[in-house]
Design an enzyme around this catalytic site. Sequence first.
Site, PDB file in Angstrom:
ATOM      1  N   THR A  26       0.822  -1.215   0.000  1.00 31.22           N
ATOM      2  CA  THR A  26       0.000   0.000   0.000  1.00 31.22           C
ATOM      3  C   THR A  26       0.852   1.259   0.000  1.00 31.22           C
ATOM      4  OG1 THR A  26      -1.753  -1.166   1.147  1.00 31.22           O
ATOM      5  CG2 THR A  26      -1.802   1.215   1.319  1.00 31.22           C
ATOM      6  N   GLU A  51       2.194 -31.504  31.041  1.00 26.58           N
ATOM      7  CA  GLU A  51       2.090 -32.655  30.119  1.00 26.58           C
ATOM      8  C   GLU A  51       2.929 -32.493  28.858  1.00 26.58           C
ATOM      9  OE1 GLU A  51      -1.280 -30.737  30.328  1.00 26.58           O
ATOM     10  OE2 GLU A  51      -0.666 -31.193  32.388  1.00 26.58           O
ATOM     11  N   SER A  71       1.847  -7.699  -0.533  1.00 28.82           N
ATOM     12  CA  SER A  71       2.686  -8.600   0.274  1.00 28.82           C
ATOM     13  C   SER A  71       2.056  -9.969   0.486  1.00 28.82           C
ATOM     14  CB  SER A  71       3.036  -7.947   1.615  1.00 28.82           C
ATOM     15  OG  SER A  71       1.943  -7.935   2.501  1.00 28.82           O
TER      16      SER A  71
HETATM   17  C1  SIN Z   1      -0.908  -3.089   2.876  1.00 27.40           C
HETATM   18  O1  SIN Z   1       0.166  -2.854   2.375  1.00 27.40           O
HETATM   19  O2  SIN Z   1      -1.299  -2.404   3.865  1.00 27.40           O
HETATM   20  C2  SIN Z   1      -1.854  -4.159   2.438  1.00 27.40           C
HETATM   21  C3  SIN Z   1      -1.459  -4.813   1.171  1.00 27.40           C
HETATM   22  C4  SIN Z   1      -0.142  -5.521   1.251  1.00 27.40           C
HETATM   23  O3  SIN Z   1       0.189  -6.081   2.290  1.00 27.40           O
HETATM   24  O4  SIN Z   1       0.559  -5.500   0.239  1.00 27.40           O
END
Ligand code: SIN
Length: 325
Positions: free
Chosen positions: A13, A283, A59
């Site tokens: 993002t 355990e 990501s």
């Molecule tokens: C973000 O970056 O906040 C969400 C999308 C991603 O992880 O690439």
Amino acid sequence: MSRTLLVLATGGTIAGTAGSAIRRDYRPGQIGIEQFVSQIADLGIDTPLIGKQIANIGSENIGPEIWATLHEEISSALADPEIAGVIITHGTDTAEETAFALDLTLPTHKPVVLVGAMRAADAVGSDGLRNFANAVRLASDRDAAGRGVLMVMGDRAFAARDVRKAHTESVDAFRGFPRDAIAMVSPSSLEWFGAPWRADEAARFVWPEHWPKVDILFAHAGMSAKDVAHALAAEPAGVVIAGFGTGNMPDPVRSAFVDAAHSGVPVVRASRVDEGLVDREPEDDANGFVAARAIGPAKARILLQLLLASGANDAATIQAAFDRR
Ligand code: SIN
């Protein structure tokens, strides 16, 4: 002494745009690293930055292949006297996993900082440039070394082992456990809440040639031994159970995991709850289980993979790695 920072860009993002300041949907990974670096110079920050585009993706698609490229690039930078520290721009969804994989496999003598954003670059109230400016401030500080890989979001810095995404949309989306933020940071100020605790530490694990298959099973009401049997049929090298509460599971599931542990498949008890310890219970010795302690299931999987890749597969050795801070 060099002040130059290497910036490795992977997308997310922080590099995303919607083509509108108010649209909710946006595409991650639209802005190149050169544009980001030039924006920092426009803010009057004179830290020399070398940008390198590793990927420009969300990501959710980052895993061992991109981790390996990052690891190689960062290792070269750590050995290069011309580079003072490294920043990685990254989507927030899996940033904590990339941070932890690198944290466990890099030495600690220079700052390595991940940064992301919760709002696209062209959204009203976008947090990306601010977070990035904070990452520059953090990675420029000598005291940022000796703390392992760090993540900066929303004027707060977290250690890789502690940090996790705790909200799907808020700009204040990140928390640390058991430690919350270890520093407050802005483009012009930095306040550490303690001294470095891993000064000049060597990498804890060598980079694995191959990441062993480790699966995470999410405990749910009515979970049965069959669910465990399905997972074990795929022959994982190890299993993490994201259990209820302090790492609990239904009795039939427990029995199936005891059989797995006794047959040589390491079983780590973590929790599906966001915060709190999963401590050893009496355990665990007889069951052959490992308690994940403060480490959540996604990171427990990475630690178990690195342990297995390094040849450790007995419960006591694995437990010692989970106990270590
Ligand atoms: C973000 O970056 O906040 C969400 C999308 C991603 O992880 O690439």
